[in-house]
Design a protein around this motif. Structure first.
Motif, PDB file in Angstrom:
ATOM      1  N   THR A 148       0.836  -1.193   0.000  1.00 66.21           N
ATOM      2  CA  THR A 148       0.000   0.000   0.000  1.00 66.21           C
ATOM      3  C   THR A 148       0.876   1.250   0.000  1.00 66.21           C
ATOM      4  OG1 THR A 148      -0.144   0.102   2.421  1.00 66.21           O
ATOM      5  CG2 THR A 148      -1.800  -1.221   1.258  1.00 66.21           C
ATOM      6  N   HIS A 149       0.234   2.386  -0.245  1.00 64.05           N
ATOM      7  CA  HIS A 149       0.959   3.652  -0.229  1.00 64.05           C
ATOM      8  C   HIS A 149       0.015   4.750   0.253  1.00 64.05           C
ATOM      9  CE1 HIS A 149      -0.989   3.850  -4.214  1.00 64.05           C
ATOM     10  NE2 HIS A 149      -1.012   5.156  -4.000  1.00 64.05           N
ATOM     11  N   ALA A 150       0.584   5.884   0.602  1.00 60.31           N
ATOM     12  CA  ALA A 150      -0.193   7.041   1.037  1.00 60.31           C
ATOM     13  C   ALA A 150       0.594   8.292   0.699  1.00 60.31           C
ATOM     14  CB  ALA A 150      -0.477   6.976   2.540  1.00 60.31           C
ATOM     15  N   GLU A 151      -0.107   9.409   0.615  1.00 58.91           N
ATOM     16  CA  GLU A 151       0.545  10.699   0.438  1.00 58.91           C
ATOM     17  C   GLU A 151       0.203  11.583   1.630  1.00 58.91           C
ATOM     18  OE1 GLU A 151      -0.246  12.476  -3.337  1.00 58.91           O
ATOM     19  OE2 GLU A 151       0.607  10.781  -4.461  1.00 58.91           O
ATOM     20  N   ALA A 152       1.133  12.456   2.008  1.00 59.69           N
ATOM     21  CA  ALA A 152       0.940  13.276   3.201  1.00 59.69           C
ATOM     22  C   ALA A 152       1.517  14.666   2.982  1.00 59.69           C
ATOM     23  CB  ALA A 152       1.593  12.619   4.408  1.00 59.69           C
ATOM     24  N   ASP A 153       0.861  15.658   3.582  1.00 62.97           N
ATOM     25  CA  ASP A 153       1.379  17.030   3.601  1.00 62.97           C
ATOM     26  C   ASP A 153       2.373  17.226   4.740  1.00 62.97           C
ATOM     27  OD1 ASP A 153      -0.440  17.996   1.487  1.00 62.97           O
ATOM     28  OD2 ASP A 153      -1.984  17.555   2.982  1.00 62.97           O
ATOM     29  N   LEU A 154       2.314  16.337   5.736  1.00 59.86           N
ATOM     30  CA  LEU A 154       3.283  16.338   6.835  1.00 59.86           C
ATOM     31  C   LEU A 154       3.557  14.896   7.229  1.00 59.86           C
ATOM     32  CD1 LEU A 154       5.012  17.570   9.078  1.00 59.86           C
ATOM     33  CD2 LEU A 154       2.935  17.758  10.474  1.00 59.86           C
ATOM     34  N   VAL A 155       4.831  14.519   7.167  1.00 58.68           N
ATOM     35  CA  VAL A 155       5.272  13.203   7.623  1.00 58.68           C
ATOM     36  C   VAL A 155       6.029  13.399   8.935  1.00 58.68           C
ATOM     37  CG1 VAL A 155       6.676  11.171   7.138  1.00 58.68           C
ATOM     38  CG2 VAL A 155       5.448  12.321   5.274  1.00 58.68           C
ATOM     39  N   ILE A 156       5.574  12.726   9.974  1.00 59.03           N
ATOM     40  CA  ILE A 156       6.186  12.817  11.297  1.00 59.03           C
ATOM     41  C   ILE A 156       6.885  11.495  11.572  1.00 59.03           C
ATOM     42  CG2 ILE A 156       5.768  13.141  13.754  1.00 59.03           C
ATOM     43  CD1 ILE A 156       3.206  14.688  12.956  1.00 59.03           C
ATOM     44  N   GLY A 157       8.198  11.515  11.615  1.00 56.32           N
ATOM     45  CA  GLY A 157       8.982  10.306  11.855  1.00 56.32           C
ATOM     46  C   GLY A 157       9.070  10.014  13.341  1.00 56.32           C
ATOM     47  N   ALA A 158       8.252   9.075  13.785  1.00 61.95           N
ATOM     48  CA  ALA A 158       8.295   8.600  15.170  1.00 61.95           C
ATOM     49  C   ALA A 158       8.679   7.128  15.158  1.00 61.95           C
ATOM     50  CB  ALA A 158       6.942   8.806  15.837  1.00 61.95           C
ATOM     51  N   ASP A 159       9.532   6.760  14.199  1.00 61.70           N
ATOM     52  CA  ASP A 159       9.821   5.357  13.919  1.00 61.70           C
ATOM     53  C   ASP A 159      11.154   4.883  14.472  1.00 61.70           C
ATOM     54  OD1 ASP A 159      10.830   7.143  12.008  1.00 61.70           O
ATOM     55  OD2 ASP A 159      10.744   5.707  10.374  1.00 61.70           O
ATOM     56  N   GLY A 160      11.610   5.507  15.545  1.00 64.06           N
ATOM     57  CA  GLY A 160      12.664   4.926  16.350  1.00 64.06           C
ATOM     58  C   GLY A 160      14.077   5.038  15.828  1.00 64.06           C
ATOM     59  N   ALA A 161      14.944   4.213  16.432  1.00 60.73           N
ATOM     60  CA  ALA A 161      16.380   4.304  16.200  1.00 60.73           C
ATOM     61  C   ALA A 161      16.754   4.194  14.730  1.00 60.73           C
ATOM     62  CB  ALA A 161      17.092   3.204  16.999  1.00 60.73           C
ATOM     63  N   TRP A 162      16.147   3.260  14.030  1.00 63.11           N
ATOM     64  CA  TRP A 162      16.520   2.994  12.637  1.00 63.11           C
ATOM     65  C   TRP A 162      15.476   3.585  11.694  1.00 63.11           C
ATOM     66  CZ3 TRP A 162      21.330   1.686  12.967  1.00 63.11           C
ATOM     67  CH2 TRP A 162      21.774   1.047  14.129  1.00 63.11           C
ATOM     68  N   SER A 163      15.096   4.802  11.984  1.00 63.96           N
ATOM     69  CA  SER A 163      14.038   5.515  11.279  1.00 63.96           C
ATOM     70  C   SER A 163      14.228   5.514   9.764  1.00 63.96           C
ATOM     71  CB  SER A 163      13.987   6.960  11.785  1.00 63.96           C
ATOM     72  OG  SER A 163      13.130   7.752  11.007  1.00 63.96           O
ATOM     73  N   ARG A 164      13.134   5.249   9.049  1.00 67.09           N
ATOM     74  CA  ARG A 164      13.113   5.373   7.589  1.00 67.09           C
ATOM     75  C   ARG A 164      12.771   6.801   7.160  1.00 67.09           C
ATOM     76  NH1 ARG A 164      13.605   0.901   4.086  1.00 67.09           N
ATOM     77  NH2 ARG A 164      14.074  -0.942   5.338  1.00 67.09           N
ATOM     78  N   VAL A 165      12.298   7.606   8.112  1.00 66.90           N
ATOM     79  CA  VAL A 165      11.976   8.998   7.798  1.00 66.90           C
ATOM     80  C   VAL A 165      13.188   9.898   7.972  1.00 66.90           C
ATOM     81  CG1 VAL A 165      10.490  10.956   8.417  1.00 66.90           C
ATOM     82  CG2 VAL A 165       9.571   8.630   8.478  1.00 66.90           C
ATOM     83  N   ARG A 166      14.061   9.577   8.921  1.00 70.60           N
ATOM     84  CA  ARG A 166      15.205  10.445   9.225  1.00 70.60           C
ATOM     85  C   ARG A 166      16.055  10.803   8.006  1.00 70.60           C
ATOM     86  NH1 ARG A 166      18.381   7.310  12.172  1.00 70.60           N
ATOM     87  NH2 ARG A 166      17.190   7.551  14.085  1.00 70.60           N
ATOM     88  N   PRO A 167      16.298   9.884   7.051  1.00 69.72           N
ATOM     89  CA  PRO A 167      17.127  10.253   5.903  1.00 69.72           C
ATOM     90  C   PRO A 167      16.585  11.416   5.070  1.00 69.72           C
ATOM     91  CG  PRO A 167      17.004   7.873   6.087  1.00 69.72           C
ATOM     92  CD  PRO A 167      16.028   8.431   7.081  1.00 69.72           C
ATOM     93  N   LEU A 168      15.302  11.755   5.221  1.00 72.06           N
ATOM     94  CA  LEU A 168      14.783  12.937   4.539  1.00 72.06           C
ATOM     95  C   LEU A 168      15.370  14.226   5.104  1.00 72.06           C
ATOM     96  CD1 LEU A 168      11.006  11.926   4.375  1.00 72.06           C
ATOM     97  CD2 LEU A 168      12.616  11.988   2.444  1.00 72.06           C
ATOM     98  N   LEU A 169      15.912  14.146   6.315  1.00 69.67           N
ATOM     99  CA  LEU A 169      16.424  15.328   7.004  1.00 69.67           C
ATOM    100  C   LEU A 169      17.913  15.275   7.286  1.00 69.67           C
ATOM    101  CD1 LEU A 169      13.579  15.642   9.667  1.00 69.67           C
ATOM    102  CD2 LEU A 169      13.892  17.071   7.654  1.00 69.67           C
ATOM    103  N   SER A 170      18.456  14.085   7.484  1.00 71.49           N
ATOM    104  CA  SER A 170      19.839  13.968   7.945  1.00 71.49           C
ATOM    105  C   SER A 170      20.422  12.639   7.504  1.00 71.49           C
ATOM    106  CB  SER A 170      19.873  14.056   9.485  1.00 71.49           C
ATOM    107  OG  SER A 170      21.151  13.728   9.989  1.00 71.49           O
ATOM    108  N   ASP A 171      21.730  12.611   7.286  1.00 70.00           N
ATOM    109  CA  ASP A 171      22.397  11.346   6.980  1.00 70.00           C
ATOM    110  C   ASP A 171      22.971  10.698   8.234  1.00 70.00           C
ATOM    111  OD1 ASP A 171      24.518  13.011   7.538  1.00 70.00           O
ATOM    112  OD2 ASP A 171      25.499  12.793   5.584  1.00 70.00           O
ATOM    113  N   ALA A 172      22.624  11.220   9.413  1.00 73.21           N
ATOM    114  CA  ALA A 172      23.115  10.655  10.673  1.00 73.21           C
ATOM    115  C   ALA A 172      22.519   9.271  10.902  1.00 73.21           C
ATOM    116  CB  ALA A 172      22.750  11.567  11.844  1.00 73.21           C
ATOM    117  N   THR A 173      23.338   8.350  11.410  1.00 70.60           N
ATOM    118  CA  THR A 173      22.880   7.011  11.756  1.00 70.60           C
ATOM    119  C   THR A 173      23.375   6.667  13.161  1.00 70.60           C
ATOM    120  OG1 THR A 173      24.847   6.034  10.725  1.00 70.60           O
ATOM    121  CG2 THR A 173      22.845   6.194   9.372  1.00 70.60           C
TER     122      THR A 173
END
Length: 399
Positions: A148-173
């Motif tokens: 499945t898929h979805a589109e969003a006007d705001l994505v909130i990354g609350a997905d923890g240590a190995w976040s899949r959202v974080r790379p949209l903002l930072s290359d930190a791991t």
């Protein structure tokens, strides 16, 4: 806000994501939460948390769930003791009657309570995020492993240590801290494991040999104690030692050797686990971590500031993150303004706490003799939580 009905997607149904969703809904804002788990109780959520008066409890108050938390919380779980490897008690703290500065709650209980208090069908269980793609003007396409898929006007990354959202903002791991916990578990401790029950009592026991080894025990609800056998070691310690982590007897032999100088009263922590052993290397993000403002996306909790568990700030900050972001979305004229307001508080607050938590972990597992000054003054700490909470509320009223 613009657009009038923004599509808000929270990725991750942990405490941070669920608090955010709950507070948004209290303000009449629609939100969808996506989580990889099949259900709220599909996996072991982990041990116990102390929710601080100046952070986690404020978030629950904003969510109108503080009474529900207090009904589940264990104020007696605030008790703590520090021992050496010989079993000598070096310091202890017993909370005063009526002290609710940092009561304990099982992680699973907290998650279940929060999930039960968002609108039905808010959480889309079984949605593991595999890709988040910018579409322009702050919108993103989310793709999930179930097709499945979805589109969003705001994505909130609350997905923890190995976040899949974080790379949209930072290359930190996350980076390995140099410390690994081997998790153990004990059921019906007062009857089946009385020696462990006596050591841990109602709250926490911290035992340290001053040479990079520690045993931490924490009382959970329903007669359970969680144990953490801590080692300063390489990430691949079990490979170098030739230990099969799926072979309890092999792990026991390794632990007996590592903790050979410890008093016999600690032996049950090494040998009597109900349910085997779990290898848990501790990771942390670089701290302080910042990122450039990016339209349509931001982070909460471990996705934003993964830190050492020492100090108990991680979950508390995560929940406060969620409540504050939700309030900003409800009160600001645009999504972009809400992100800006939220991050202007999040980043300077979380950075120093993450640095301090990571330093505390290093200090606890350092090779050195016991120094009473290293034991936190928990009474003063609790007073500070209460004073900070009062100051926080005053600032909110005057804003």
């Amino acid at each position: 806000m613009t657009p009038t009905n923004p599509r808000i997607a929270v990725v991750g149904a942990g405490p941070a994501g669920l608090v955010c969703a709950r507070v948004l809904q209290r303000h009449g804002v629609e939100v969808a939460v996506y989580d990889a788990d099949a259900s709220v109780d599909a996996r072991d959520a982990g041990g116990t948390l102390d929710l601080h008066a100046d952070s986690g409890q404020i978030a629950l108050e904003d969510a109108d769930l503080l009474p529900a938390f207090m009904a589940l919380a264990r104020p007696e779980g605030q008790d703590k003791s520090s021992l050496d490897q010989h079993g000598t008690v070096l310091a202890s703290f017993v909370a005063d009657d009526g002290d609710t500065a940092a009561p304990e709650i099982d992680r699973g209980q907290l998650r279940t309570m929060l999930a039960a208090n968002v609108a039905p069908d808010t959480v889309r269980w079984g949605h593991k995020l595999v890709a988040a793609t910018p579409l322009g003007e702050g919108t993103h396409r989310l793709e999930f492993a179930n097709g499945t898929h979805a589109e969003a006007d705001l994505v909130i990354g609350a997905d923890g240590a190995w976040s899949r959202v974080r790379p949209l903002l930072s290359d930190a791991t996350p980076r390995y801290s140099g410390v690994t916990f081997i998790d153990v578990n004990f059921e019906d401790v007062d009857h089946r494991h009385p020696q462990i029950a006596r050591l841990v009592r109602h709250g926490h026991m911290f035992a340290n040999d001053g040479d990079g080894r520690a045993i931490i025990g924490q009382r959970n609800s329903n007669g359970q104690v969680r144990g953490y056998l801590g080692l300063r070691t390489d990430l691949d310690w079990h490979v170098r030692a030739g230990v099969d982590l799926d072979d309890p007897a092999a792990v026991q032999r390794f632990l007996r050797k590592e903790f050979s100088g410890w008093a016999d009263q600690f032996l049950p922590f090494l040998t009597d686990s109900d349910g085997g052993y779990r290898n848990r290397p501790l990771h942390a993000l670089p701290a302080p971590l910042t990122w450039p403002h990016t339209p349509g996306v931001t982070l909460l909790g471990d996705a934003a500031h993964l830190m050492s568990p020492f100090g108990g700030h991680g979950a508390n900050l995560a929940m406060l993150d969620g409540a504050e972001l939700a309030a900003a979305i409800a009160e600001e004229a645009t999504i972009d303004a809400a992100i800006t307001r939220y991050e202007s508080v999040l980043l300077p607050r979380s950075g120093p706490l993450a640095v301090g938590a990571n330093e505390a972990l290093d200090d606890f597992f350092a090779t050195k003799a016991f120094d009473p000054a290293d034991v936190p003054d928990h009474g003063a700490e609790h007073q500070r939580y209460q004073e900070n909470a009062a100051a926080y509320r005053r600032r909110q009223v005057s804003r």
